[in-house]
Design a protein around this motif. Structure first.
Motif, mmCIF file in Angstrom:
data_model
loop_
_atom_site.group_PDB
_atom_site.id
_atom_site.type_symbol
_atom_site.label_atom_id
_atom_site.label_comp_id
_atom_site.label_asym_id
_atom_site.label_seq_id
_atom_site.Cartn_x
_atom_site.Cartn_y
_atom_site.Cartn_z
ATOM 1 N N ASP A 115 0.831 -1.212 0.000
ATOM 2 C CA ASP A 115 0.000 0.000 0.000
ATOM 3 C C ASP A 115 0.867 1.264 0.000
ATOM 4 O O ASP A 115 0.563 2.237 0.691
ATOM 5 C CB ASP A 115 -0.970 -0.004 1.177
ATOM 6 C CG ASP A 115 -0.287 -0.177 2.528
ATOM 7 O OD1 ASP A 115 0.928 -0.447 2.556
ATOM 8 O OD2 ASP A 115 -0.976 -0.048 3.560
ATOM 9 N N GLU A 116 1.932 1.255 -0.788
ATOM 10 C CA GLU A 116 2.849 2.396 -0.841
ATOM 11 C C GLU A 116 2.125 3.680 -1.251
ATOM 12 O O GLU A 116 2.362 4.752 -0.681
ATOM 13 C CB GLU A 116 3.985 2.103 -1.815
ATOM 14 C CG GLU A 116 5.016 3.216 -1.926
ATOM 15 C CD GLU A 116 6.178 2.852 -2.836
ATOM 16 O OE1 GLU A 116 6.531 3.690 -3.697
ATOM 17 O OE2 GLU A 116 6.725 1.747 -2.689
ATOM 18 N N ALA A 117 1.235 3.584 -2.254
ATOM 19 C CA ALA A 117 0.517 4.780 -2.709
ATOM 20 C C ALA A 117 -0.329 5.376 -1.576
ATOM 21 O O ALA A 117 -0.379 6.601 -1.400
ATOM 22 C CB ALA A 117 -0.372 4.441 -3.909
ATOM 23 N N GLN A 118 -0.952 4.507 -0.787
ATOM 24 C CA GLN A 118 -1.749 4.977 0.359
ATOM 25 C C GLN A 118 -0.846 5.647 1.386
ATOM 26 O O GLN A 118 -1.201 6.681 1.958
ATOM 27 C CB GLN A 118 -2.471 3.790 0.988
ATOM 28 C CG GLN A 118 -3.367 4.159 2.167
ATOM 29 C CD GLN A 118 -3.975 2.933 2.834
ATOM 30 O OE1 GLN A 118 -4.024 1.848 2.258
ATOM 31 N NE2 GLN A 118 -4.431 3.099 4.069
ATOM 32 N N ALA A 119 0.330 5.075 1.612
ATOM 33 C CA ALA A 119 1.272 5.648 2.567
ATOM 34 C C ALA A 119 1.716 7.040 2.146
ATOM 35 O O ALA A 119 1.763 7.974 2.957
ATOM 36 C CB ALA A 119 2.481 4.727 2.723
ATOM 37 N N LEU A 120 2.042 7.195 0.887
ATOM 38 C CA LEU A 120 2.513 8.484 0.379
ATOM 39 C C LEU A 120 1.390 9.520 0.404
ATOM 40 O O LEU A 120 1.623 10.700 0.707
ATOM 41 C CB LEU A 120 3.082 8.320 -1.025
ATOM 42 C CG LEU A 120 4.380 7.492 -1.106
ATOM 43 C CD1 LEU A 120 4.726 7.173 -2.553
ATOM 44 C CD2 LEU A 120 5.539 8.218 -0.425
#
Length: 367
Positions: free
Chosen positions: A102-107
């Motif tokens: 969930d990198e996009a959510q983290a960013l």
């Protein structure tokens, strides 16, 4: 609140210790009770990362406490070192997350919350943390400024600070067996060593809080969640940053100790370390840091987290029971959230303007 108030705190972990530390100057007497030795349960057993492992996955109520605490921890450590000579070792290393699903959510979370989290090239990670098995990973994000606190030393420094206060009494190996109640009012607690009377009783007993509250017919959804960790001893400059991948993390201490954690097990109050967890943690250590392949851990232990719904702690007055308060249920983030939780708690008990909105943590409507 009048200064002649007497407060009994049940539970001597970091939450109980810091609650006492924040109240002592404002009340007549604080009595801290612990069923074993102070800080020997979850507070001692944790890793001490001053951030939730995946902050973007948490309810905003957890995030609010975490942000306040992260900013406050260096000040707390400096004060404790100055007062006691014992350094809690707040060690700022930054934290890399590798191959997040969930990198996009983290960013997106970081942008919204104004946190210094950014995507970095895996080659930059290899240069910054050469012992990392970065060749096995393709993506990374990094948050500068994330620290870890050496939690056993934090416990020792808080205890020393409290022992120097003339109006604080610490009673270890003093198990609370129930409450002294008159009508709808709590007047103190019953222990194996006798009664301890108080104007206010604060339940900060970690994984044991639900059991204690059940004696009043109240159901507090806090349950023990077992976690196991291992530790290696390396050179002080061996690992330069904290690293997290596939739910496991490596934490460097200043003196070269490396902590690897942790498991997540629902085994009741059993905190026996197991061989299966040891092998799993060793495999994760080598996957994160291949240079550990030939090393043996110098320690392996287990602790019990105080699990709670969504990890949102209970902070505040118990409705309908005068004199009873909660500061418990911090789940995986007790060390992270302690400064904010205990400051907010003191604000509520002393009738001050709270540092953040207290409503998400209020026991009323949640138990």
């Amino acid at each position: 609140m009048a200064k002649q108030q007497r407060v009994v705190i049940v539970g001597g972990g970091v939450i109980g210790l810091l609650t006492a530390f924040n109240l002592a100057a404002q009340v007549e007497h604080v009595v801290l009770l612990d069923r074993s030795g102070v800080g020997q349960e979850s507070s001692w057993a944790g890793g001490g990362i001053v951030s939730p492992l995946y902050p973007w996955r948490y309810n905003l109520a957890v995030t609010a406490l975490a942000h306040w605490s992260q900013d406050f921890y260096p000040h707390l450590a400096q004060r404790l070192l100055a007062e006691t000579g014992l350094d809690p070792e707040v060690h700022t290393t930054g934290l890399y997350w590798l191959d997040l699903e969930d990198e996009a959510q983290a960013l997106a979370w970081a942008k919204r919350e104004g946190r210094p989290l950014s995507s970095v090239d895996i080659s930059d990670v290899e240069r910054a943390v050469p012992v990392l098995g970065a060749g096995d990973y393709s993506r990374a994000i990094y948050m500068a400024g994330v620290a870890n606190v050496r939690n056993p030393r934090l416990v020792k420094s808080l205890r020393a600070a409290l022992q120097a206060m003339p109006n604080v009494t610490i009673e270890e190996h003093c198990k609370v067996e129930g409450f002294i109640q008159k009508g709808e009012k709590i007047l103190g607690v019953k222990t194996a060593q006798g009664e301890r009377l108080a104007d206010h009783v604060v339940l900060a007993a970690g994984a044991w809080s639900g059991e204690l509250l059940s004696s009043l017919g109240l159901e507090l959804p806090v349950e023990p969640v077992k976690g196991q960790m291992i530790m290696y001893k390396c050179a002080p400059d061996f690992l330069s940053s904290m690293v997290l991948a596939k739910g496991r993390y490596a934490i460097p201490r200043r003196d070269g100790h490396i902590l690897i954690g942790s498991t997540l097990e629902h085994e009741g109050f059993d905190k026996t370390p197991t061989q299966s967890a040891l092998e799993s943690l060793k495999a994760s250590a080598v996957e994160l840091i291949p240079a550990l392949a030939g090393a043996e851990p110098v320690a392996h232990w287990a602790g019990l987290r105080p699990g709670s719904p969504e990890g949102i702690p209970y902070i505040g007055r118990v409705a309908g029971v005068e004199g009873l308060w909660l500061n418990c249920g911090h789940y995986r983030n007790g060390l992270v959230l302690a400064p904010a939780s205990c400051h907010l708690f003191a604000d509520l008990l002393l009738g001050r303007e709270p540092i953040i909105d207290p409503r998400p943590y209020a026991p009323e409507g949640r138990i």
